[in-house]
Design a protein around this motif. Sequence first.
Motif, PDB file in Angstrom:
ATOM      1  N   LYS A 157       4.997  -2.222   8.427  1.00 13.80           N
ATOM      2  CA  LYS A 157       3.543  -2.348   8.423  1.00 13.80           C
ATOM      3  C   LYS A 157       3.032  -2.040   7.036  1.00 13.80           C
ATOM      4  O   LYS A 157       3.463  -1.089   6.389  1.00 13.80           O
ATOM      5  CB  LYS A 157       2.938  -1.382   9.446  1.00 13.80           C
ATOM      6  N   ASN A 158       2.130  -2.850   6.592  1.00 10.19           N
ATOM      7  CA  ASN A 158       1.567  -2.705   5.256  1.00 10.19           C
ATOM      8  C   ASN A 158       0.045  -2.647   5.398  1.00 10.19           C
ATOM      9  O   ASN A 158      -0.626  -3.663   5.274  1.00 10.19           O
ATOM     10  CB  ASN A 158       1.999  -3.915   4.406  1.00 10.19           C
ATOM     11  N   PRO A 159      -0.520  -1.445   5.695  1.00 12.17           N
ATOM     12  CA  PRO A 159      -1.959  -1.382   5.962  1.00 12.17           C
ATOM     13  C   PRO A 159      -2.744  -1.969   4.790  1.00 12.17           C
ATOM     14  O   PRO A 159      -2.410  -1.731   3.629  1.00 12.17           O
ATOM     15  CB  PRO A 159      -2.226   0.124   6.098  1.00 12.17           C
TER      16      PRO A 159
ATOM     17  N   THR B 264       4.872   1.468   6.124  1.00 12.82           N
ATOM     18  CA  THR B 264       5.841   2.120   7.014  1.00 12.82           C
ATOM     19  C   THR B 264       6.939   1.143   7.401  1.00 12.82           C
ATOM     20  O   THR B 264       6.703  -0.048   7.550  1.00 12.82           O
ATOM     21  CB  THR B 264       5.181   2.598   8.318  1.00 12.82           C
TER      22      THR B 264
ATOM     23  N   SER C 242       0.842  -1.197   0.000  1.00  9.42           N
ATOM     24  CA  SER C 242       0.000   0.000   0.000  1.00  9.42           C
ATOM     25  C   SER C 242       0.876   1.245   0.000  1.00  9.42           C
ATOM     26  O   SER C 242       2.087   1.187   0.209  1.00  9.42           O
ATOM     27  CB  SER C 242      -0.908  -0.008   1.232  1.00  9.42           C
ATOM     28  N   GLU C 243       0.243   2.405  -0.231  1.00  7.75           N
ATOM     29  CA  GLU C 243       1.035   3.637  -0.210  1.00  7.75           C
ATOM     30  C   GLU C 243       1.357   4.069   1.205  1.00  7.75           C
ATOM     31  O   GLU C 243       2.239   4.894   1.412  1.00  7.75           O
ATOM     32  CB  GLU C 243       0.246   4.769  -0.896  1.00  7.75           C
ATOM     33  N   ASP C 244       0.631   3.528   2.184  1.00  7.45           N
ATOM     34  CA  ASP C 244       0.883   3.908   3.577  1.00  7.45           C
ATOM     35  C   ASP C 244       1.842   2.937   4.252  1.00  7.45           C
ATOM     36  O   ASP C 244       1.841   2.807   5.475  1.00  7.45           O
ATOM     37  CB  ASP C 244      -0.431   3.913   4.364  1.00  7.45           C
TER      38      ASP C 244
ATOM     39  N   THR D 258       7.492   6.829   6.515  1.00  8.44           N
ATOM     40  CA  THR D 258       6.035   6.826   6.448  1.00  8.44           C
ATOM     41  C   THR D 258       5.588   7.890   5.468  1.00  8.44           C
ATOM     42  O   THR D 258       6.259   8.906   5.281  1.00  8.44           O
ATOM     43  CB  THR D 258       5.419   7.065   7.846  1.00  8.44           C
ATOM     44  N   GLY D 259       4.432   7.631   4.863  1.00  8.57           N
ATOM     45  CA  GLY D 259       3.862   8.618   3.949  1.00  8.57           C
ATOM     46  C   GLY D 259       4.802   9.009   2.835  1.00  8.57           C
ATOM     47  O   GLY D 259       4.832  10.152   2.392  1.00  8.57           O
ATOM     48  N   GLY D 260       5.646   8.037   2.412  1.00 11.01           N
ATOM     49  CA  GLY D 260       6.519   8.328   1.284  1.00 11.01           C
ATOM     50  C   GLY D 260       7.777   9.084   1.656  1.00 11.01           C
ATOM     51  O   GLY D 260       8.578   9.401   0.774  1.00 11.01           O
TER      52      GLY D 260
END
Lengths: 213, 153
Positions: free
Chosen positions: A123-125, A56, A52-54, A76-78
């Motif tokens: 973490k891969n939401p 971390t 995902s893009e989120d 996080t957040g890129g």
Amino acid sequence: MLTFLALTSVAFLGIVPEQSQAIAIYTGWERHALVGSDIRLSCSFFSWRWTSEDVTFSWTYRPDGSRDSISIFHYTGGAAYVDNKGPFRDRLEFVGNPGRRDGSILLKNLELNDNGTFTCDAKNPPDIVGRPSSVRLLVFEKVPIQAGVITGAIIGVVLGLLVLIVVIYYLMRFLVARRVFSLSVSKHGKKKKEGSQQRQGPVPPADPSKIKV
Amino acid sequence: MLLLLLGIIFLHLAALVLLFVSTIVSVWTTGESTTSDLWINCTTSGCIPASTGEWIQSVQAVMILSIIFSCLSLVLFFCQLFTLQKGGRFFLTGTFQILASLFVMSGAIIYTVMSPEWVPEGNSFGYSYILAWVAFPLALISGLIYVILRKRE
């Protein structure tokens, strides 16, 4: 037939229970490095979900002999946030590729105090349930010789020399025997020729001691 | 004749057993609470593998080589016993046994020379170290006997 197999495999993937879909994080087990060198601590994860893009990544460090961990890296957040106050300020660099599930960091200019345990948590939401993985860093002043290397080398060399001497000995014996054999054959051949010329001569008396009953 | 044979074999086996005990049990240094040897350092709290220095590894290698050569010479002795001509000498057996004794000697000498580095001040040498020094003349004598011995019928 093929469609049947495809449908059953999709059904299997669907019935897989939620618990087994936990995220699995992989780092090394132990890393050795020399003082002053750089080392890349790798961290990657496996998840059933798409990246995902989120996503971390976070690294924490616990020095040897201490019970506190400090956080040294967070992505996080890129954006990557490296340690700018702790023991690794100006020595940490993010060299991973989150799109490829790689959260590796590069530690530069290692010191003896950097011995410790580094823990990576990814973490891969929505896949957030997982166990962080740790890698132990050992920093040496000079490369230690592994136990048994010199022992094995000395034993191997001596036994190899022994085998070599045995082989050479048998080779020499074989060669000398062949030379002696070929020499005796040529002598025997000469004698035979002379013997056939002297056929009319007296027969040599038989040696009684050689006759066995 | 049989007595001589048994005596020689007994001597050889005694040297071999001493070598084995010295290398494996290996209580080379003892202190009040520590024992250490070629392979491991033990204190009352626990055991850690010996330091991986170059010299201790060479002592390990030399002791193992002496065991190998002594075993080889025993095997060769039995081979030569049945295949040697009458009046022949057990040169090969004696050579291997003398080589084994030289290896034990060099191992014990290296350990003695390097001991100030390894053995802390209060510790003394243990019985395995003494066994190594005893095994050296035993093996040497055994090897010399083989070289002098002639095969009789």
